[in-house]
Design a protein around this motif. Structure first.
Motif, mmCIF file in Angstrom:
data_model
loop_
_atom_site.group_PDB
_atom_site.id
_atom_site.type_symbol
_atom_site.label_atom_id
_atom_site.label_comp_id
_atom_site.label_asym_id
_atom_site.label_seq_id
_atom_site.Cartn_x
_atom_site.Cartn_y
_atom_site.Cartn_z
ATOM 1 N N ILE A 72 0.848 -1.187 0.000
ATOM 2 C CA ILE A 72 0.000 0.000 0.000
ATOM 3 C C ILE A 72 0.886 1.241 0.000
ATOM 4 C CG2 ILE A 72 -1.804 1.262 1.228
ATOM 5 C CD1 ILE A 72 -2.627 -1.459 2.438
ATOM 6 N N LYS A 73 0.734 2.038 -1.062
ATOM 7 C CA LYS A 73 1.491 3.288 -1.158
ATOM 8 C C LYS A 73 0.764 4.364 -0.370
ATOM 9 C CE LYS A 73 1.151 2.911 -5.645
ATOM 10 N NZ LYS A 73 1.174 3.212 -7.073
ATOM 11 N N LYS A 74 1.533 5.173 0.298
ATOM 12 C CA LYS A 74 0.964 6.295 1.031
ATOM 13 C C LYS A 74 0.427 7.322 0.030
ATOM 14 C CE LYS A 74 2.983 9.164 4.367
ATOM 15 N NZ LYS A 74 4.098 9.506 5.199
ATOM 16 N N PRO A 75 -0.796 7.815 0.256
ATOM 17 C CA PRO A 75 -1.303 8.835 -0.667
ATOM 18 C C PRO A 75 -0.479 10.115 -0.563
ATOM 19 C CG PRO A 75 -2.812 8.560 1.184
ATOM 20 C CD PRO A 75 -1.731 7.523 1.329
ATOM 21 N N GLU A 76 -0.321 10.774 -1.702
ATOM 22 C CA GLU A 76 0.437 12.021 -1.704
ATOM 23 C C GLU A 76 -0.402 13.144 -1.121
ATOM 24 O OE1 GLU A 76 3.312 12.990 -4.963
ATOM 25 O OE2 GLU A 76 1.935 11.681 -6.045
ATOM 26 N N ASN A 77 0.261 14.032 -0.406
ATOM 27 C CA ASN A 77 -0.452 15.203 0.091
ATOM 28 C C ASN A 77 -0.300 16.345 -0.914
ATOM 29 O OD1 ASN A 77 2.090 16.336 0.519
ATOM 30 N ND2 ASN A 77 2.108 15.852 2.689
ATOM 31 N N LEU A 78 -0.998 17.412 -0.680
ATOM 32 C CA LEU A 78 -0.994 18.548 -1.594
ATOM 33 C C LEU A 78 0.414 19.109 -1.785
ATOM 34 C CD1 LEU A 78 -2.510 20.639 -3.299
ATOM 35 C CD2 LEU A 78 -2.898 21.946 -1.200
ATOM 36 N N GLN A 79 1.164 19.209 -0.698
ATOM 37 C CA GLN A 79 2.505 19.788 -0.763
ATOM 38 C C GLN A 79 3.423 18.963 -1.661
ATOM 39 O OE1 GLN A 79 4.210 20.450 3.084
ATOM 40 N NE2 GLN A 79 6.066 21.343 2.280
ATOM 41 N N SER A 80 3.435 17.652 -1.494
ATOM 42 C CA SER A 80 4.337 16.828 -2.302
ATOM 43 C C SER A 80 3.881 16.768 -3.761
ATOM 44 C CB SER A 80 4.480 15.426 -1.717
ATOM 45 O OG SER A 80 3.245 14.764 -1.700
ATOM 46 N N SER A 81 2.568 16.739 -3.995
ATOM 47 C CA SER A 81 2.055 16.724 -5.372
ATOM 48 C C SER A 81 2.411 18.016 -6.101
ATOM 49 C CB SER A 81 0.540 16.548 -5.387
ATOM 50 O OG SER A 81 0.175 15.314 -4.875
ATOM 51 N N LEU A 82 2.219 19.132 -5.430
ATOM 52 C CA LEU A 82 2.535 20.422 -6.018
ATOM 53 C C LEU A 82 4.036 20.543 -6.284
ATOM 54 C CD1 LEU A 82 1.392 23.145 -6.899
ATOM 55 C CD2 LEU A 82 1.612 23.931 -4.541
ATOM 56 N N GLY A 83 4.837 20.112 -5.316
ATOM 57 C CA GLY A 83 6.295 20.150 -5.487
ATOM 58 C C GLY A 83 6.760 19.297 -6.652
#
Length: 128
Positions: A72-83
């Protein structure tokens, strides 16, 4: 044939497949049975990830009773997706500045929402 999908954190399911079954279809069944979103699934056979675009027949080691593990991969948060998106166009230092400023502005706007604003947002998104 039946294969076993086993989650490393507990839980498993038995799925009926044949050689023409796409790996993506197995992930759909896992989502339904184990409630793990497809975007967070990585199916692993003997240490190698299975690719969505392939079929069971493309993996000769998948036979009756084979255990396939799901990571199970950890879902990305907004900060990491934007980065991740911004790194295509800006340096690491510029990305950090842009993301920090964006998150500050975003948080400020969220903090200034009234309960009526939140209710309108909720209603408009639930009626879609």
């Amino acid at each position: 044939m039946q294969i076993i999908i086993k989650c490393l954190k507990g839980g498993s399911t038995v799925i009926e497949v044949d050689e023409t079954t796409p790996i993506a279809e197995i992930k759909n069944k896992v989502e339904k049975d184990l409630k793990i979103p497809i975007s967070q699934q990585t199916l692993v056979l003997l240490g190698s990830p299975l690719q969505d675009g392939k079929k069971v027949g493309d993996y000769p080691k998948i036979k009756e009773g084979t255990k396939i593990y799901i990571v199970i991969k950890k879902p990305e948060n907004l900060q990491s997706s934007l980065g991740k998106f911004l790194r295509r166009y800006y340096s690491e230092e510029q990305c950090k500045i842009i993301v920090d400023e964006f998150l500050r502005n975003f948080q400020n706007k969220v903090d200034n929402l009234s309960l009526d604003d939140l209710e309108r947002i909720a209603i408009s998104n639930l009626n879609v």
